[in-house]
Write an enzyme that holds these catalytic residues in place. Structure first.
Site, mmCIF file in Angstrom:
data_model
loop_
_atom_site.group_PDB
_atom_site.id
_atom_site.type_symbol
_atom_site.label_atom_id
_atom_site.label_comp_id
_atom_site.label_asym_id
_atom_site.label_seq_id
_atom_site.Cartn_x
_atom_site.Cartn_y
_atom_site.Cartn_z
ATOM 1 N N LYS A 122 38.613 17.525 26.501
ATOM 2 C CA LYS A 122 38.819 18.885 26.007
ATOM 3 C C LYS A 122 37.490 19.613 25.827
ATOM 4 O O LYS A 122 37.331 20.763 26.240
ATOM 5 C CB LYS A 122 39.569 18.860 24.677
ATOM 6 C CG LYS A 122 39.995 20.239 24.182
ATOM 7 C CD LYS A 122 39.870 20.392 22.684
ATOM 8 C CE LYS A 122 38.438 20.612 22.249
ATOM 9 N NZ LYS A 122 38.304 20.943 20.814
ATOM 10 N N ASP A 140 43.976 21.304 23.502
ATOM 11 C CA ASP A 140 43.816 20.722 22.174
ATOM 12 C C ASP A 140 45.197 20.544 21.557
ATOM 13 O O ASP A 140 46.214 20.691 22.241
ATOM 14 C CB ASP A 140 42.912 21.605 21.304
ATOM 15 C CG ASP A 140 43.548 22.951 20.985
ATOM 16 O OD1 ASP A 140 44.645 23.257 21.510
ATOM 17 O OD2 ASP A 140 42.950 23.714 20.197
#
Length: 213
Positions: A122, A140
């Protein structure tokens, strides 16, 4: 390039009406600062990160200064955010590796980014799409949650699978905005607990409210 999914496009357009100013809420002036702020933001609000980074970046403006920082000093600066002890070690180690391997410059390559301390998938995607404007979709907890609730991904999909599904359904030129729209929707409206379903314009498209869709 795959054709943009009509349903996904409609969902993003609806979210845009709710959050026309969706954007990165971390404060940064360059890609190094973006990288450090993103590492610090894990399991912590952007607002709390923005409170500690001004002093951190004033004292350690580049990887060359931060790599030689005393971990106790860094801990003292960022102690108000979650996991500050681990994050202090990570950003110092990140800076050391950045200097050793990349002359202090944050790489623009995913494979090189994820080899740096404190950088997962991420975080690497955030650096690429936000810092280098390279089309990626960071996933996320907010993006994962709303993607599954809105049927953009299956409830059993892994984070990687959610990312792949979104990249199939969204036009590449809209990855950056699409990521922020889903993020804002999850952060401020479709909350993990007590989502604002009553006045949600997307509830007819929501699997969370309509499991038989």
């Amino acid at each position: 390039m795959l054709k943009e999914n009509k349903r996904t496009k409609e969902i993003l357009e609806e979210i845009y009406q709710m959050f026309p100013n969706a954007c990165c809420e971390l404060n940064y002036r360059n890609i190094f600062e973006l990288s450090i702020a993103t590492i610090l933001s894990a399991q912590t609000t952007d607002k709390s990160v923005n409170k500690v980074t001004p002093l951190l970046f004033e004292k350690y403006p580049t990887a060359f200064e931060l790599m030689d920082a005393c971990v106790n000093d860094v801990e003292e600066i960022i102690r108000t955010i979650g996991l500050y002890k681990t994050k202090s070690k990570n950003i110092i180690a990140f800076s050391k590796k950045l200097v050793e391997k990349h002359n202090g410059i944050v790489p623009s390559n995913f494979e090189e980014l994820v080899l740096l301390p404190g950088v997962g998938r991420k975080t690497a995607n955030v650096i690429l799409v936000e810092g280098y404007k390279i089309p990626r979709i960071p996933v996320d907890t907010h993006v994962e949650r709303v993607s599954k609730r809105l049927g953009l991904a299956k409830s059993t999909d892994s984070v990687l699978k959610v990312e792949e599904e979104l990249m199939k359904q969204i036009d590449e030129s809209k990855y950056h905005l699409g990521h922020h729209l889903l993020l804002f929707f999850g952060r401020y409206h479709c909350l993990s607990k007590n989502p604002k379903c009553i006045n949600c314009s997307l509830k007819e498209k929501c699997i969370y409210k309509n499991p038989l869709i």
